[in-house]
Design a protein around this motif. Sequence first.
Motif, mmCIF file in Angstrom:
data_model
loop_
_atom_site.group_PDB
_atom_site.id
_atom_site.type_symbol
_atom_site.label_atom_id
_atom_site.label_comp_id
_atom_site.label_asym_id
_atom_site.label_seq_id
_atom_site.Cartn_x
_atom_site.Cartn_y
_atom_site.Cartn_z
ATOM 1 N N UNK A 44 36.479 46.373 -27.224
ATOM 2 C CA UNK A 44 35.964 47.148 -28.349
ATOM 3 C C UNK A 44 36.164 46.393 -29.656
ATOM 4 N N UNK A 45 35.157 46.427 -30.497
ATOM 5 C CA UNK A 45 35.262 45.804 -31.818
ATOM 6 C C UNK A 45 34.936 44.321 -31.811
ATOM 7 N N UNK A 46 34.525 43.778 -30.672
ATOM 8 C CA UNK A 46 34.273 42.339 -30.635
ATOM 9 C C UNK A 46 32.851 42.000 -31.091
ATOM 10 N N UNK A 47 32.014 43.003 -31.336
ATOM 11 C CA UNK A 47 30.683 42.741 -31.903
ATOM 12 C C UNK A 47 29.535 42.892 -30.929
ATOM 13 N N UNK A 48 29.786 43.511 -29.775
ATOM 14 C CA UNK A 48 28.707 43.667 -28.778
ATOM 15 C C UNK A 48 27.540 44.477 -29.356
ATOM 16 N N UNK A 49 27.885 45.630 -29.939
ATOM 17 C CA UNK A 49 26.844 46.514 -30.477
ATOM 18 C C UNK A 49 26.105 45.846 -31.625
ATOM 19 N N UNK A 50 26.849 45.127 -32.469
ATOM 20 C CA UNK A 50 26.216 44.427 -33.598
ATOM 21 C C UNK A 50 25.237 43.380 -33.075
ATOM 22 N N UNK A 51 25.649 42.671 -32.035
ATOM 23 C CA UNK A 51 24.784 41.649 -31.443
ATOM 24 C C UNK A 51 23.497 42.291 -30.917
ATOM 25 N N UNK A 52 23.655 43.401 -30.199
ATOM 26 C CA UNK A 52 22.476 44.085 -29.657
ATOM 27 C C UNK A 52 21.575 44.617 -30.778
ATOM 28 N N UNK A 53 22.202 45.132 -31.856
ATOM 29 C CA UNK A 53 21.422 45.640 -32.996
ATOM 30 C C UNK A 53 20.556 44.536 -33.586
ATOM 31 N N UNK A 54 21.119 43.340 -33.668
ATOM 32 C CA UNK A 54 20.357 42.212 -34.224
ATOM 33 C C UNK A 54 19.208 41.834 -33.288
ATOM 34 N N UNK A 55 19.483 41.825 -31.987
ATOM 35 C CA UNK A 55 18.436 41.447 -31.023
ATOM 36 C C UNK A 55 17.305 42.486 -31.032
ATOM 37 N N UNK A 56 17.688 43.768 -31.245
ATOM 38 C CA UNK A 56 16.675 44.833 -31.280
ATOM 39 C C UNK A 56 16.020 44.954 -32.651
#
Lengths: 254, 349
Positions: free
Chosen positions: A42-54
């Motif tokens: 948690x907090x490692x940036x997975x969601x942020x990475x996906x947000x950028x890809x989307x």
Amino acid sequence: MSQLAVSDLTVEFRSGGYIVRPVNQVSFAASDGEFVAVLGPSGCGKTTLLSCIAALMTPTAGCIRFGATEVTALAGRARAQYRRHTVGVVFQAFNLIPSLTANGNVVAPLHLAGVPRRAAAQRASELLERVGLADRARHRPGQLSGGQQQRVALARALVHEPPLIVADEPTAYLDHTQVEEILQLLHGLAAPGRMVLVATHDDRVTRLADQVVELVPRRTASGREPEGVVPADDLVVGRRDMARSSLLKEKTRL
Amino acid sequence: MWSITVHDLRYRSRQFLIAVVGAGLLFSMTLLLAGMAAGFGAEVKTTVAGIGADAWVVQRGATGPFTSVSTINATEITEVEAEPGVRRADPIVVAPQVARVGKRLADVYLVGARPGGLGEQRHHRGGTAVRSGDAVVDSRLRLGMGRHFFLGARPFTVVGIVRGHSLLGGTPEVYIDVGVARSLVFADQPYATAVVTTGVPQRLPSDLEALSNAQVMHDTLRSMDNGIDSINNTRRFMWGVAGLLVAALMYVSALQRARDFAVLKALGSSSTLLFCGVAFQAVVVTLAAAALAVGVARILKPVLTLPVAIPMSAYLLLPVTSVVMGLLASGVALSRAVSADPASAFAAI
């Protein structure tokens, strides 16, 4: 055949007077038809990475390319078109519109894209049938189980037959049986013409993945590299050709 | 987007219903207040038109026949009758009085007119006041035909009933024979408070002046200016409160839908489309409130003791103002719709 290439991606923002950098120079690539697990605590940036890809978030630096499209260069209408037609998003919390029925939730993105009412209704029925919810089409999200809601979300993500599906912790709120159902559906989607990216810390997802992109905090990266892990850079490690689950060897496109 | 918006309206129907009822009641008050402000003018217009004169001759310096009591003597009345331009002239006596009906006391405006002359009420139910004890009264006095009442010690019988003949916000008028009025007001002296004429006098004795109907109406309404101003200010305040109510609803609704906005943006909706959806909801709420207001105002109108004449313009303006108000109110939610971050749709519950 679309190829995803993420190069030196960095996301930075200010919070409480500090600079927060949830994604720091991440690079990886994935091929068409692959089922990719993005792994990390948690907090490692997975969601942020996906947000950028989307194309839901603009990175501070770096580049994302999907097929011939440079996602990070998109703006305005082109960006909205990319979101509508190229990416299907599945959220951790399902995020169905509570006022709409299952059918209405699947129809919504079609309406936003200007698809005629009758054609949209027909498409929604087909998709709900494909995710096994034809009999729950008139139910609101509040009347559906978590697994059923996530299947509706999956149907919604598929309305435009996007070549890229992005799912953020899609099994986080589901029980064991529901997790298996959703993983089978997601895994089945990764076929020629479509790539599936799943952010997770669920080992059941990584067992199915063609590739695992692991985001590791800089301080602990060296200490966490498991056997067979090839460091991509300081922060990202990728594993290829993972052993697949026996029951999911044969992919069928949904 | 419209389909999503309509479904959301249904989904939050109770919340919207509360706003519709709240705003509707406030809108109905604004309609009734507009009716009251117009009602003061309407009653004066009816009264002045009911006299049927072209000009009102009063003592020079008197502001008007309904706002000051000045006397014109018998000689002057005769002189006015003989002035060029005058086809007919009749003395009238106007004075505030108190009527006693059983134990009930009611303020009235006494109008004494010559039987068959100007000021005699013809458009009414019943007969005319031809005998000394006859009276034609306004319906606001709440007396039926044949009922008796007293002005001072003198008994009267209702022989006719008129509608809308009142002054100062619903004080009913009582029409009697001018001779009887003189005995009540001037102890039988042959005075009048004004001489009403058909035809406009070309010249008059130096101590008299002629007022037009418009001047009489303006003078009579002048005494109501403060009241009308207060009513209009209250009406504007109520518009503001109704607008705030709808704006508050739209803001709360936008807060509740923050995640929906983020999801819809993630699905490809634009900020403009989201705002249009919010604006549509606000306009629907205000228009529904306007429709409710018309119904409520019609129900409450007869209950009010003040004269209420809701002008057609108020009915026509209501939906227009409602739409404008709805759009302004949805502006409160605009920032929520525009600033919705599609990436926040990824956030856990």
